[in-house]
Scaffold this motif. Structure first.
Motif, PDB file in Angstrom:
ATOM      1  N   GLY A   1       0.839  -1.181   0.000  1.00  0.00           N
ATOM      2  CA  GLY A   1       0.000   0.000   0.000  1.00  0.00           C
ATOM      3  C   GLY A   1       0.882   1.241   0.000  1.00  0.00           C
ATOM      4  O   GLY A   1       2.110   1.154  -0.103  1.00  0.00           O
ATOM      5  N   ALA A   2       0.291   2.418   0.122  1.00  0.00           N
ATOM      6  CA  ALA A   2       1.067   3.655   0.093  1.00  0.00           C
ATOM      7  C   ALA A   2       0.292   4.780   0.767  1.00  0.00           C
ATOM      8  O   ALA A   2      -0.930   4.830   0.705  1.00  0.00           O
ATOM      9  CB  ALA A   2       1.377   4.054  -1.350  1.00  0.00           C
ATOM     10  N   ALA A   3       1.041   5.677   1.374  1.00  0.00           N
ATOM     11  CA  ALA A   3       0.455   6.894   1.921  1.00  0.00           C
ATOM     12  C   ALA A   3       0.548   7.963   0.838  1.00  0.00           C
ATOM     13  O   ALA A   3       1.621   8.210   0.294  1.00  0.00           O
ATOM     14  CB  ALA A   3       1.217   7.333   3.163  1.00  0.00           C
ATOM     15  N   LEU A   4      -0.566   8.580   0.504  1.00  0.00           N
ATOM     16  CA  LEU A   4      -0.588   9.685  -0.443  1.00  0.00           C
ATOM     17  C   LEU A   4      -0.391  10.960   0.377  1.00  0.00           C
ATOM     18  O   LEU A   4      -1.188  11.257   1.268  1.00  0.00           O
ATOM     19  CB  LEU A   4      -1.915   9.714  -1.202  1.00  0.00           C
ATOM     20  CG  LEU A   4      -2.008  10.643  -2.398  1.00  0.00           C
ATOM     21  CD1 LEU A   4      -1.004  10.251  -3.484  1.00  0.00           C
ATOM     22  CD2 LEU A   4      -3.420  10.643  -2.962  1.00  0.00           C
ATOM     23  N   LEU A   5       0.698  11.686   0.101  1.00  0.00           N
ATOM     24  CA  LEU A   5       1.104  12.822   0.922  1.00  0.00           C
ATOM     25  C   LEU A   5       0.868  14.157   0.219  1.00  0.00           C
ATOM     26  O   LEU A   5       0.885  14.231  -1.011  1.00  0.00           O
ATOM     27  CB  LEU A   5       2.589  12.700   1.270  1.00  0.00           C
ATOM     28  CG  LEU A   5       3.015  11.391   1.944  1.00  0.00           C
ATOM     29  CD1 LEU A   5       4.538  11.349   2.109  1.00  0.00           C
ATOM     30  CD2 LEU A   5       2.319  11.216   3.285  1.00  0.00           C
ATOM     31  N   CYS A   6       0.717  15.217   1.018  1.00  0.00           N
ATOM     32  CA  CYS A   6       0.522  16.572   0.468  1.00  0.00           C
ATOM     33  C   CYS A   6       1.775  17.106  -0.216  1.00  0.00           C
ATOM     34  O   CYS A   6       1.675  17.856  -1.183  1.00  0.00           O
ATOM     35  CB  CYS A   6       0.138  17.541   1.576  1.00  0.00           C
ATOM     36  SG  CYS A   6      -1.545  17.355   2.149  1.00  0.00           S
ATOM     37  N   LEU A   7       2.932  16.745   0.305  1.00  0.00           N
ATOM     38  CA  LEU A   7       4.210  17.234  -0.213  1.00  0.00           C
ATOM     39  C   LEU A   7       5.170  16.070  -0.409  1.00  0.00           C
ATOM     40  O   LEU A   7       5.052  15.052   0.273  1.00  0.00           O
ATOM     41  CB  LEU A   7       4.825  18.242   0.765  1.00  0.00           C
ATOM     42  CG  LEU A   7       4.009  19.501   1.022  1.00  0.00           C
ATOM     43  CD1 LEU A   7       4.575  20.267   2.219  1.00  0.00           C
ATOM     44  CD2 LEU A   7       3.979  20.373  -0.211  1.00  0.00           C
ATOM     45  N   PRO A   8       6.151  16.228  -1.299  1.00  0.00           N
ATOM     46  CA  PRO A   8       7.087  15.128  -1.567  1.00  0.00           C
ATOM     47  C   PRO A   8       8.213  15.053  -0.530  1.00  0.00           C
ATOM     48  O   PRO A   8       9.379  15.284  -0.828  1.00  0.00           O
ATOM     49  CB  PRO A   8       7.620  15.459  -2.963  1.00  0.00           C
ATOM     50  CG  PRO A   8       7.577  16.950  -3.013  1.00  0.00           C
ATOM     51  CD  PRO A   8       6.354  17.334  -2.226  1.00  0.00           C
TER      52      PRO A   8
END
Length: 117
Positions: free
Chosen positions: A60-67
């Motif tokens: 899975g993955a966390a979708l983040l606001c910033l890279p």
């Protein structure tokens, strides 16, 4: 999205009719420099991108606001979910779940390896 998995390109002349409120970070797939092609008739940016369909890897993955590690999480993406990649930079990929969002960054390593040609 069409049955072939490609977005329709906007038709006719595109025009601006005045200021548009910028969507909140993590919502629509639009940044100052580029946007999802499906938003071309609503938002003006320098570049529009046809998404590249990618699968989220087994963890899975966390979708983040910033890279960057530790950035606020927009949402959590399940293993096997389809992700529309719009931009790659360094170890990061910016994209969305579709033209209506959500959008954000994830590490490229969190995407499933590409298979086939």
């Amino acid at each position: 999205m069409t049955e072939t998995g490609k977005y329709h390109l906007p038709e006719g002349q595109l025009s601006l009719s005045g200021p548009v409120v910028r969507p909140a970070i993590g919502t629509l797939p639009i940044r100052g420099d580029l946007a999802h092609i499906a938003l071309a008739d609503k938002y003006f940016v320098a570049n529009y991108v046809m998404p590249q369909l990618r699968e989220i890897g087994p963890a899975g993955a966390a979708l983040l606001c910033l890279p960057r590690d530790g950035a606020d999480e927009v949402t959590r993406l399940d293993a096997g979910a389809m992700f529309e990649a719009l931009d790659y930079s360094g170890d990061w990929c910016w994209g969305c779940l579709g033209p209506q969002g959500p959008s954000g960054y994830l590490r490229i390593a969190e995407l499933a390896p590409r298979t086939g040609g």
